[in-house]
Each structure stands twice: as C-alpha cells, then as structure tokens.
Design a protein around this motif. Structure first.
Motif, PDB file in Angstrom:
ATOM      1  N   LEU A 175     -51.301  -2.919  47.654  1.00 49.59           N
ATOM      2  CA  LEU A 175     -51.007  -1.501  47.851  1.00 49.59           C
ATOM      3  C   LEU A 175     -50.302  -0.978  46.617  1.00 49.59           C
ATOM      4  CD1 LEU A 175     -49.556  -1.357  51.503  1.00 49.59           C
ATOM      5  CD2 LEU A 175     -51.906  -0.896  50.783  1.00 49.59           C
ATOM      6  N   SER A 176     -50.680   0.229  46.205  1.00 52.83           N
ATOM      7  CA  SER A 176     -49.962   0.891  45.117  1.00 52.83           C
ATOM      8  C   SER A 176     -49.600   2.300  45.545  1.00 52.83           C
ATOM      9  CB  SER A 176     -50.809   0.926  43.843  1.00 52.83           C
ATOM     10  OG  SER A 176     -51.037  -0.367  43.350  1.00 52.83           O
ATOM     11  N   PHE A 177     -48.492   2.779  45.006  1.00 54.75           N
ATOM     12  CA  PHE A 177     -48.004   4.110  45.351  1.00 54.75           C
ATOM     13  C   PHE A 177     -47.582   4.837  44.078  1.00 54.75           C
ATOM     14  CE2 PHE A 177     -46.925   1.374  49.028  1.00 54.75           C
ATOM     15  CZ  PHE A 177     -47.628   2.040  50.020  1.00 54.75           C
ATOM     16  N   LEU A 178     -47.364   6.132  44.227  1.00 60.26           N
ATOM     17  CA  LEU A 178     -46.825   6.927  43.125  1.00 60.26           C
ATOM     18  C   LEU A 178     -46.144   8.161  43.679  1.00 60.26           C
ATOM     19  CD1 LEU A 178     -46.576   7.553  40.054  1.00 60.26           C
ATOM     20  CD2 LEU A 178     -48.727   8.821  40.253  1.00 60.26           C
ATOM     21  N   ALA A 179     -44.950   8.433  43.144  1.00 60.73           N
ATOM     22  CA  ALA A 179     -44.308   9.733  43.310  1.00 60.73           C
ATOM     23  C   ALA A 179     -44.640  10.514  42.045  1.00 60.73           C
ATOM     24  CB  ALA A 179     -42.800   9.575  43.486  1.00 60.73           C
ATOM     25  N   LYS A 203     -42.147   0.193  50.918  1.00 58.76           N
ATOM     26  CA  LYS A 203     -42.085  -1.084  50.212  1.00 58.76           C
ATOM     27  C   LYS A 203     -41.149  -2.042  50.932  1.00 58.76           C
ATOM     28  CE  LYS A 203     -40.592  -3.909  46.675  1.00 58.76           C
ATOM     29  NZ  LYS A 203     -39.363  -4.703  46.565  1.00 58.76           N
ATOM     30  N   LYS A 204     -40.001  -1.557  51.360  1.00 61.31           N
ATOM     31  CA  LYS A 204     -39.023  -2.415  52.036  1.00 61.31           C
ATOM     32  C   LYS A 204     -39.611  -3.010  53.317  1.00 61.31           C
ATOM     33  CE  LYS A 204     -35.685  -0.602  54.492  1.00 61.31           C
ATOM     34  NZ  LYS A 204     -34.436   0.124  54.873  1.00 61.31           N
ATOM     35  N   GLN A 205     -40.297  -2.188  54.086  1.00 63.08           N
ATOM     36  CA  GLN A 205     -40.793  -2.671  55.375  1.00 63.08           C
ATOM     37  C   GLN A 205     -42.051  -3.523  55.241  1.00 63.08           C
ATOM     38  OE1 GLN A 205     -40.648  -0.449  58.951  1.00 63.08           O
ATOM     39  NE2 GLN A 205     -39.407   1.208  58.078  1.00 63.08           N
ATOM     40  N   LEU A 206     -42.866  -3.276  54.221  1.00 62.77           N
ATOM     41  CA  LEU A 206     -44.134  -3.994  54.098  1.00 62.77           C
ATOM     42  C   LEU A 206     -44.041  -5.262  53.248  1.00 62.77           C
ATOM     43  CD1 LEU A 206     -46.516  -0.943  53.657  1.00 62.77           C
ATOM     44  CD2 LEU A 206     -46.363  -2.441  55.650  1.00 62.77           C
ATOM     45  N   THR A 207     -42.965  -5.412  52.493  1.00 65.14           N
ATOM     46  CA  THR A 207     -42.828  -6.591  51.632  1.00 65.14           C
ATOM     47  C   THR A 207     -42.949  -7.916  52.390  1.00 65.14           C
ATOM     48  OG1 THR A 207     -41.631  -5.496  49.847  1.00 65.14           O
ATOM     49  CG2 THR A 207     -41.214  -7.835  50.141  1.00 65.14           C
ATOM     50  N   LEU A 257     -53.069  -2.533  56.550  1.00 66.76           N
ATOM     51  CA  LEU A 257     -51.815  -2.272  55.847  1.00 66.76           C
ATOM     52  C   LEU A 257     -51.621  -0.784  55.577  1.00 66.76           C
ATOM     53  CD1 LEU A 257     -52.049  -5.287  53.403  1.00 66.76           C
ATOM     54  CD2 LEU A 257     -50.287  -4.988  55.158  1.00 66.76           C
ATOM     55  N   ILE A 258     -52.693  -0.072  55.267  1.00 71.59           N
ATOM     56  CA  ILE A 258     -52.594   1.380  55.055  1.00 71.59           C
ATOM     57  C   ILE A 258     -52.188   2.070  56.351  1.00 71.59           C
ATOM     58  CG2 ILE A 258     -53.988   3.455  54.674  1.00 71.59           C
ATOM     59  CD1 ILE A 258     -53.244   2.239  52.066  1.00 71.59           C
ATOM     60  N   PHE A 259     -52.744   1.641  57.467  1.00 75.22           N
ATOM     61  CA  PHE A 259     -52.344   2.179  58.774  1.00 75.22           C
ATOM     62  C   PHE A 259     -50.833   2.030  58.961  1.00 75.22           C
ATOM     63  CE2 PHE A 259     -51.271   1.258  63.217  1.00 75.22           C
ATOM     64  CZ  PHE A 259     -51.809   2.347  63.893  1.00 75.22           C
ATOM     65  N   LYS A 260     -50.328   0.847  58.671  1.00 73.55           N
ATOM     66  CA  LYS A 260     -48.895   0.587  58.836  1.00 73.55           C
ATOM     67  C   LYS A 260     -48.069   1.402  57.849  1.00 73.55           C
ATOM     68  CE  LYS A 260     -49.813  -4.050  60.576  1.00 73.55           C
ATOM     69  NZ  LYS A 260     -49.769  -5.509  60.330  1.00 73.55           N
ATOM     70  N   ALA A 261     -48.559   1.517  56.608  1.00 72.09           N
ATOM     71  CA  ALA A 261     -47.830   2.293  55.601  1.00 72.09           C
ATOM     72  C   ALA A 261     -47.720   3.756  56.021  1.00 72.09           C
ATOM     73  CB  ALA A 261     -48.536   2.165  54.250  1.00 72.09           C
ATOM     74  N   ILE A 266     -44.617   8.357  57.892  1.00 71.36           N
ATOM     75  CA  ILE A 266     -44.521   9.520  58.779  1.00 71.36           C
ATOM     76  C   ILE A 266     -43.273   9.422  59.649  1.00 71.36           C
ATOM     77  CG2 ILE A 266     -45.625  10.769  60.675  1.00 71.36           C
ATOM     78  CD1 ILE A 266     -48.338   9.831  59.458  1.00 71.36           C
ATOM     79  N   SER A 267     -42.992   8.227  60.155  1.00 70.67           N
ATOM     80  CA  SER A 267     -41.798   8.038  60.980  1.00 70.67           C
ATOM     81  C   SER A 267     -40.523   8.302  60.183  1.00 70.67           C
ATOM     82  CB  SER A 267     -41.790   6.612  61.543  1.00 70.67           C
ATOM     83  OG  SER A 267     -40.630   6.373  62.309  1.00 70.67           O
TER      84      SER A 267
END
Length: 377
Positions: A175-179, A203-207, A257-261, A266-267
């Motif tokens: 998974l990659s992200f960007l702000a 990142k913290k929750q999915l690591t 993993l995208i579903f979980k992210a 959102i939460s």
C-alpha cells in the motif's frame, strides 16, 4: 474497531462477482442496480463514449468525504474494495463508526478506460493530469461533484505497478499513500496535516498485517494532478495506491487491505474530523522506490536480466506477458521471483540471447527450461 473485526466484516460483505484485474461498467452496473435504498444513487454525467458515471451517497454526518475510483481505467482494485464497502454499509456494519460522516463515492470515473483497460480515457487523456485544464467530460463531472458536495476530505483511489519497493529494503510496497502538496514549496499547512494524520493512523493500524510494506508517493507539487489541486483549495486530500502483495497479481489480498484502510480512515475522520494527531509520524513512512522486477535472473554468464509483465486485455481477460525490461548489473534491485543462473548463459528456445523489449515465456539455463509465465496469481 479491531483488525479482527475488519476481517470479519470483509468476509461477510466481499462481492465475489468482482474478481481479478479487469473490472468495467458491465461488471458494476448490475451491482449498482441492486443497492438498497439506504444508498442514494445518481448519474452525475456521461463519459466521452456516453457511458454513465454514477455517484453513490450514504450517511448524514456533518463531515463530508468525496471518494472516486478508477479515474485510470486499468486500476481496478480500489473499485472492488468500494463495492465491498457498499455491502458493508447496506448491512449497517459501520453505522456507529461512520456516524459522523457523509460519503459521496464515484466508483468508476473513467468507464471508457475501464472498458479498454487503459490508463487514459477515450480521448487518450490522463484524467489525473487534467485538473487544471478540465478538458474532459469525466474531469468536469468530478469537479462539479467537488464544487457541489463541498467535501471536507477527498480520497483519490488508485493502483500502482509491481515495481515499487517500500524504501530501499526488499519489501514490496503493498500500500502507498500521499498527502499531496498544496503549493510548489510543499508547505505543511493545516489541511495537509490533516491528510498526514489520517495516513499515519492507517499506517499504524495496518503495519501488523504488512510490516515494512507501506510507502509514500513523491510529493512534488503538480497543479495538473487532482489531489494537488483539491489540496490547494484547503481540502485535505489523500492518495490511496493499491500495490503488490507477493503472488497477488489479481490484487485480491490488496483489495482486502484497501477495504480495511478505507474503514480505518473514515472512522478516524468520523471521530476526529479536524485532527492532526500524530501527523509527524507520516514522515517516518519510507518513500516508494523503483527496485522490483516481476522476475529477476541473477548470476548469468553475462548480465542480470530484469523482466516485468505487460498487462494485455485479450478476450475479456488480462494476460501477463513477460518482457525483458533491463539487462546489466542489477545488484540494488529485487525480483518478486528470482532465478539463479549459476553463471550459465540464459537463452531462448532457439538458443539465442535476449535483448530489452523481447517477450519471453520460457528461458533455457544450462539446457533446462524455466517457465516465466504467471501461474499463481
């Protein structure tokens, strides 16, 4: 909301009808028609080829989140995860966790590209480079939705190629992200801090699920990119990139993993809509680096051989064609699959050497055949 709960939710709401890499409007239209009245469905407009572009809205919370997927037609993983999310919403799985938000989701912004399995739309335009000119009907639909919905957050959903590592280590960027930056100086302003905080939370929750396999995209500012443009309007925007999990060429593990992210993001926003908590941890995430081949043949009698799959649409399915990409000293590169040639020559079935650009299904090493075809995806 624990990872175990998210896993249970996903198993209950996965849309089995959507599978693999080729997802087009014909696949999702029946699913949209079957959505319950708890979701509000609207055709926002039409593509170059006159295909409908839908929006689906849910919730009545104060914080509005605009989400769009498949603006690149050949990036379908996040679309699958979005329809899994629709099922979860219909089954009231996140009613409490999401009570503070209102969602507007465009699940397939580029239906023409999805049909052709191309990044671009039917006019051969990259919609994620059309934010300034707004020259395409799909771009105008997205901008109209942004202006009308007035989101407090935006999720820009994409898929990335198998070549990316999470930093210099031999870890695929799953998974990659960007702000995105809001200006050429890449100022870390309030809206960008909010984007960073959401990413840091994901990142913290999915690591624990993918340790060392989460990365960041380069944040160089480009006003032609949609995320950068919306961020420049002080709307916190987040780029999601569905990457490569080992052997997951159909992107079914990454879909999960995208579903979980998305659920985590959102939460977090629902509970803390203006939070910048722990945003500094964003900078601890490694950068995407181009270090992977699908197949890397090492220790040949001549040069290392880096091979990547070309994705070709044929008869309604995606074929993965092995193609020689690079030859040379590739010591700082990795392969999702690696073959040790033990100092032997690597030849074609005609016993000829390879060159970059060659498409090859089988190689000969010391007269032994090695298949390069994708067999487990």
């Amino acid at each position: 909301m624990t990872l175990k709960q998210l896993e249970e939710f996903f198993e209950k709401c996965k849309v089995n009808h959507l599978h693999g890499r080729y997802i087009n409007l014909d696949h999702i239209s029946p699913l949209i028609d079957q959505l319950s009245s708890s979701l509000s469905i609207k055709i926002e407009g039409y593509s170059v080829n006159n295909n409908p572009i839908h929006s689906i809205q849910w919730g009545n919370g104060k914080t509005r989140i605009l989400i769009w997927s498949q603006m690149h037609g050949n990036e379908s993983t996040t679309t699958k995860a979005i329809f899994d999310l629709f099922q979860a919403l219909q089954q009231h799985m996140f009613s409490e966790e999401f009570k503070g938000v209102q969602l507007m989701i465009l699940p397939m912004l580029n239906p023409d590209g999805a049909q052709m399995y191309t990044r671009q739309n039917a006019n051969d335009i990259d919609l994620n480079r059309d934010a300034k000119d707004i020259s395409q009907p799909e771009s105008r639909i997205l901008r109209k939705a942004f202006d009308a919905f007035k989101p407090h957050y935006c999720f820009n959903m994409h898929g990335q190629r198998t070549l990316y590592s999470a930093g210099p280590a031999p870890n695929s960027a799953v998974l990659s992200f960007l702000a995105p930056a809001a200006d050429p100086e890449r100022t870390v302003n309030q809206s960008r801090k909010q984007s960073m905080a959401v990413i840091a939370e994901m990142k913290k929750q999915l690591t624990p699920l993918i340790p060392g396999q989460i990365a960041l995209y380069n944040d160089a500012f480009n006003i032609n990119c949609v995320g950068d443009t919306f961020q420049s309007h002080s709307t916190p925007s987040i780029l999601f990139e569905a990457g490569h999990f080992p052997k997951d060429y159909n992107r079914e593990v990454v879909r999960r993993l995208i579903f979980k992210a998305m659920a985590i993001a959102i939460s977090f926003i629902s509970n803390s809509p203006h939070s910048t908590y722990d945003y500094e941890h964003y900078t601890e995430i490694p950068q995407n680096e181009e270090r992977f081949y699908d197949i890397l043949i090492r220790n040949t009698s001549d040069a290392d051989i880096g091979i990547r799959y070309k994705e070709i649409l044929k008869d309604g399915k995606i074929e993965f064609i092995p193609e020689v990409t690079d030859m040379g000293i590739l010591d700082n590169k990795y392969g999702h699959k690696e073959i040790n040639a033990d100092q032997y020559s690597v030849l074609s079935l005609k016993k000829e050497p390879f060159k970059p650009g060659d498409e090859i299904d089988i190689v000969l090493i010391n007269n032994e055949k090695f298949s390069l075809k994708l067999t487990d995806s």
